[in-house]
Design an enzyme around this catalytic site. Structure first.
Site, PDB file in Angstrom:
ATOM      1  N   CYS B 406      -1.632  -4.454   1.855  1.00  0.00           N
ATOM      2  CA  CYS B 406      -1.512  -4.294   0.415  1.00  0.00           C
ATOM      3  C   CYS B 406      -1.667  -5.602  -0.347  1.00  0.00           C
ATOM      4  O   CYS B 406      -2.279  -5.646  -1.416  1.00  0.00           O
ATOM      5  CB  CYS B 406      -0.180  -3.643   0.072  1.00  0.00           C
ATOM      6  SG  CYS B 406       1.219  -4.490   0.782  1.00  0.00           S
ATOM      7  N   HIS B 450       5.759  -4.058  -0.617  1.00  0.00           N
ATOM      8  CA  HIS B 450       4.465  -3.665  -1.148  1.00  0.00           C
ATOM      9  C   HIS B 450       4.075  -4.647  -2.259  1.00  0.00           C
ATOM     10  O   HIS B 450       4.928  -5.358  -2.795  1.00  0.00           O
ATOM     11  CB  HIS B 450       4.555  -2.236  -1.702  1.00  0.00           C
ATOM     12  CG  HIS B 450       3.223  -1.621  -2.000  1.00  0.00           C
ATOM     13  ND1 HIS B 450       2.195  -1.623  -1.086  1.00  0.00           N
ATOM     14  CD2 HIS B 450       2.761  -0.983  -3.095  1.00  0.00           C
ATOM     15  CE1 HIS B 450       1.156  -1.011  -1.618  1.00  0.00           C
ATOM     16  NE2 HIS B 450       1.476  -0.611  -2.853  1.00  0.00           N
ATOM     17  N   ASP B 466      -2.670   0.456  -8.398  1.00  0.00           N
ATOM     18  CA  ASP B 466      -2.380   0.142  -6.996  1.00  0.00           C
ATOM     19  C   ASP B 466      -3.659   0.272  -6.188  1.00  0.00           C
ATOM     20  O   ASP B 466      -4.047   1.385  -5.809  1.00  0.00           O
ATOM     21  CB  ASP B 466      -1.295   1.068  -6.455  1.00  0.00           C
ATOM     22  CG  ASP B 466      -0.769   0.582  -5.120  1.00  0.00           C
ATOM     23  OD1 ASP B 466      -1.426  -0.297  -4.509  1.00  0.00           O
ATOM     24  OD2 ASP B 466       0.290   1.064  -4.693  1.00  0.00           O
TER      25      ASP B 466
END
Lengths: 303, 654
Positions: B406, B450, B466
């Site tokens: 991520c 994250h 995202d």
């Protein structure tokens, strides 16, 4: 039961006429004999020990022998000897004074330990063994031993193991004032003994002894006796507590006492009544000579 | 008191001491433990061969070496660690010279004390459970040493010791509930500077979050007041990173205080975050936080909730968040400038790609979509084991490796936004979490860490983007463990293979949670609430101490009563109880029974003292005597005796 109690009342009444003012001691003596125990009377000379023994023998209808223990007394003098009979060419046993139903061992602590032990073995086994031959002693068989207090000169105090064979030890003590005056004014006690009536037969004595064993003992009372015995073993200052033999004897004596009181069951008071006589010669206290039985009694609550 | 110790007793007490010191393993210097262990082993060795303690000179030498060493190490004998170390050495020396039972009693006391000291350093449930076990074992050892008879079996000693500890429980509970509490703790759990900060930091290089993803450690727990938001909205906001040097993102919010107001939309979520200490100032709140119950905490300009001090103790925060918001005010020039900055001469290929895309998509939203489409259509992979990147990390990632976690995507996406002049920033935090079905709360672990991007889009304001979701939507919905392949290190963990283990772990976590909520968080306020329930208004220290003294007296009274009862057992059956009542009446009338007195002798004494009672008392006592000692068939019944005792009312007379 009732007939037995009447007999007991009669015995007590008669003995009370001989030894004046000693009702409690006489009851203890009788309880001891009914419980098939041997009796030790400890006192100074001249307070009526021998007279009491005579009186008991006469009243209960027992054959009576008296042995005066002296420092040169030999076992044979008590038990008897085998004598060679020329006519038959065999040894014949000459019975000693121990072959009687009631043996009075007078001043037992004057004799040597050897002679003492000859008597004491006979007491325990109810038989005499000589030259490998055992001879039963008559039934019932009682020994009433008397002893002088041990601070007198020239005595052999009985060891504790021997003392344990006597169920009770009783002190007579001086008579009370009134009893002593009556004693002085009355006729000689020895003559009086001769006039006593025999109240019991051998059979009725055995029945009385049997009925001692019929006296009920409740579990609660067993607890109490056990607690007392246990306490003598761990009481502060006590050297040695009661032996199991002594405990059994104590319960039996309490039953006999209940019988004498005319009760069908033992209650704690009966145990307390015979407790000093049963315990005081057995439990020795460090430092002092004897342990105070009343102190032991007070330490154990009645269940 | 002066009995000699046996080998077995020595072994037992040494074991207890070792177990108690084990709780200090992390804090005590190792050489202290080594000295204590050496002392114990020497003494046990001597005892094994039947010898006594070593000569005094050995003890003195050890003491003369160890104590100065301690002082050199700590410069004091005060304080938790130094004091415990001194105590441990004292226990070791005592062990070395142990010869009588008295020495063992002293070591037992030290063991209790050392166990207590361990609780000053930490407050975890498992530590307490362990220390209780140690105290239990120590109590059993003490019982074995003090027992007058032959030593009983270990099982019996443990049972007896457990009973003793259990008897202390009610008083413990009362003291715990009612002991006066202070708003501020009496002592601070030591804030050791050696304790490493854990979890997210205020900078992010490629690979940082990958490290976190390997950790099973719990970051925080969350309990929602009502339903939890769906997975794709459970973003836990942490530090916002706005400064980029081409490789590493950092946080540079100095001089930017106060958050711009937000317009809330949609539904509000109320929840409590139970933070684990992580040695940072921020607190993870559900995106976007609007309310919290910490008086001193405030939102930074980036909407991260910040504490004035770093978090060295567990902390509970109850807050409110809206998952949909709109910025109420336009972006300030300062912020716009900050959030569009990129390092010069770094990542040139990215810059040209951005220019190229921007010329094709002039609208901000169109551009964002184009970039996301690029991530989705080109062969980008989501993996925990990406290749290493150097200074031009975004260039290398976008054009060469195309594999990342991520952090890589958030970094690249934000850089692409900024290159096109759109304000954007990297937000780190956690996403998702696991619900604990046994306790109805959510566990968020470090592996849920994250990173995502926020982009300023007119007129809405900051919008969460995202990029990871574009590559691997499952990551957002189900968590990293579900997405990664079998050869990834995260998936190959053995505990994940066993559902039983996972279940047991969740259950244990519930226990720990209850411990924390009910026991550790019982503070002055909770105590006041409890006291209000107990109808003790306006509690102050004095009242509480009085209540505690009362409780203490109660317990001591109960103990005395118990001991008395054990010494003189109360009558159990009706006969003796009735007789006891009769005796009590007579005692009230002035003639108490002596304990050693038989019933009939007692009656005679009563008759002597109080002739007017004589006949009745004699009869009653005679009844009791025959009920208790005679054969069961004889005469009077128990009922009659009871009735007679009931109506018997002697008057008191002096």
């Amino acid at each position: 039961m009732n007939a037995g109690h009447a007999q007991i009342e009669a015995i007590l009444a008669q003995l009370n006429r001989v030894i004046l003012g000693k009702d409690a001691q006489i009851r203890l003596c009788l309880a001891c004999l009914l419980a098939r125990g041997h009796l030790l009377i400890e006192d100074i000379p001249g307070v009526g020990k021998t007279t009491l023994a005579h009186g008991i023998a006469k009243t209960l209808g027992l054959s009576f022998q008296r042995v005066q223990f002296t420092s040169d007394l030999l076992p044979a003098d008590v038990l008897g000897v085998s004598i060679f009979d020329r006519e038959t060419g065999k040894f014949r046993f000459q019975r000693g004074p121990i072959f009687a139903q009631l043996v009075l061992a007078d001043e037992i602590n004057r004799a040597s330990p050897k002679a003492q032990s000859a008597l004491l073995e006979a007491m325990e086994e109810h038989q005499v063994t000589l030259d490998g031959q055992s001879m039963a002693l008559p039934e019932p068989f009682f020994v009433i031993a008397t002893q002088n207090p041990q601070d007198q000169v020239g005595t052999f105090p009985l060891p504790e193991s021997q003392l344990d064979r006597f169920l009770m030890r009783v002190h007579l003590g001086y008579p009370a004032a009134a009893a002593e005056r009556e004693l002085l004014s009355g006729i000689d006690r020895r003559d009086l003994v001769k006039t006593l009536q025999t109240i019991l037969t051998a059979d009725s004595l055995r029945q009385l002894q049997e009925s001692v064993l019929q006296i009920h003992v409740s579990p609660a009372l067993l607890d109490y006796v056990q607690a007392l015995v246990a306490h003598t073993r761990r009481a502060p200052g006590a050297n040695a507590g009661l032996s199991p033999r002594a405990a059994i004897g104590m319960l039996r004596a309490a039953r006999a006492w209940a019988l004498i009181c005319g009760r069908s069951a033992v209650i704690p008071e009966h145990v307390q009544a015979i407790f000093p006589a049963v315990v005081e010669h057995r439990v020795r206290q460090r430092g002092s000579d004897e342990v105070a039985a009343s102190r032991l009694l007070e330490a154990v609550p009645v269940p | 008191m002066t009995e000699r110790v046996s080998y077995e007793q020595l072994l037992g007490i040494s074991g207890c001491l070792a177990l108690a010191l084990l709780a200090h393993l992390a804090t005590l210097p190792l050489w202290v433990l080594a000295i204590v262990m050496g002392c114990g082993l020497i003494r046990i060795g001597l005892a094994r061969t039947g010898r006594g303690p070593p000569p005094q000179s050995v003890l003195l030498t050890v003491a003369a070496l160890a104590v100065p060493l301690l002082f050199i190490r700590f410069h004091t004998f005060n304080g938790l660690v130094a004091g415990t170390a001194l105590l441990a050495i004292a226990a070791g020396l005592k062990l070395l010279e142990t010869k009588s039972h008295r020495d063992i009693y002293i070591i037992v006391l030290i063991v209790y004390f050392v166990s207590l000291a361990a609780l000053l350093g930490g407050e975890s449930f498992w530590l307490l459970a362990y220390l209780i076990a140690v105290c239990w074992l120590t109590t059993a050892t003490l019982l074995r040493v003090t027992s007058s008879g032959p030593a009983p079996g270990w099982q019996g000693s443990l049972r007896y010791g457990g009973r003793i500890l259990a008897q202390a429980l009610p008083l413990t509970l009362v003291f715990w509930l009612l002991f006066p509490r202070f708003a501020a703790p009496l002592w601070q759990v030591p804030n050791d500077s050696q304790t490493a900060a854990s979890g997210l930091s205020d900078s992010m290089s490629p690979g940082d979050i990958t490290q976190l993803a390997l950790s099973d450690e719990i970051a925080f727990r969350v309990r929602f007041a009502s339903a939890a938001p769906p997975g794709q909205e459970r973003y836990w906001r942490g530090p916002v990173l706005d400064s980029f040097d081409g490789h590493t993102w950092t946080r540079s919010t100095r001089g930017l205080a106060g958050s711009a107001p937000l317009r809330q939309q949609g539904r509000a979520y109320r929840y409590t975050v139970m933070m684990e200490p992580h040695q940072h100032r921020w607190i993870f709140m559900l995106d976007w936080p609007t309310g919290w119950d910490l008086p001193h905490a405030e939102l930074s300009a980036d909407y991260t909730l910040m504490q004035p001090d770093i978090l060295s103790r567990p902390l509970d925060v109850t807050g409110t968040s809206y998952t949909q918001v709109q910025s109420a005010e336009p972006l300030t020039q300062n912020m716009r400038k900050r959030d569009t900055q990129l390092p010069l001469k770094r990542n040139p290929r990215t810059a040209s790609l951005a220019l190229q895309l921007r010329s094709a998509h002039p609208g901000d939203m169109d551009y964002v979509r184009a970039v996301l489409d690029m991530f989705a259509q080109q062969p980008f992979f989501y993996t925990l084991t990406p290749p290493k990147l150097s200074d031009n990390s975004v260039d290398e990632f976008l054009f060469d490796t195309k594999r990342g976690f991520c952090g890589h995507y958030a970094s690249a996406f934000t850089a692409l936004m900024r290159a096109a002049g759109i304000p954007a920033r990297v937000v780190t935090g956690y996403q998702g979490g696991t619900r604990n079905p046994y306790g109805d709360y959510w566990i968020v672990r470090q592996s849920d860490a994250h990173a995502w991007t926020e982009v300023w889009i007119e007129p809405q304001g900051w919008v969460r983007m995202d990029p990871t979701a574009a590559i691997s939507p499952q990551r957002i919905e189900r968590g990293p463990g579900e997405v990664l392949g079998a050869d990834d290190p995260l998936a190959s963990r053995w505990q994940r293979k066993s559902p039983w283990f996972a279940g047991a772990r969740l259950r244990a976590d519930v226990l720990r949670e209850v411990w924390r909520e009910r026991i550790l968080d019982f503070d002055q306020e909770s105590q006041h609430k409890l006291l209000e329930l107990l109808r003790i208004p306006e509690p102050d220290g004095q009242k509480l101490v009085m209540v505690l003294a009362g409780a203490m007296a109660l317990v001591l009274g109960w103990l005395t009563w118990q001991v008395r009862r054990e010494l003189s057992p109360q009558p159990r059956d009706v006969t003796t109880r009735t007789y006891a009542r009769l005796c009590a009446k007579l005692a009230a009338a002035g003639v108490p029974r002596h304990p050693h007195e038989g019933a009939e002798a007692y009656a005679m004494r009563v008759a002597l003292k109080r002739p007017e009672l004589g006949t009745r008392v004699t009869a009653l006592c005679r009844h009791y005597s025959s009920l208790r000692y005679a054969p069961p068939t004889a005469g009077i019944t128990l009922g009659q005796f009871q009735a007679a005792v009931r109506v018997f009312r002697p008057q008191f007379k002096r």
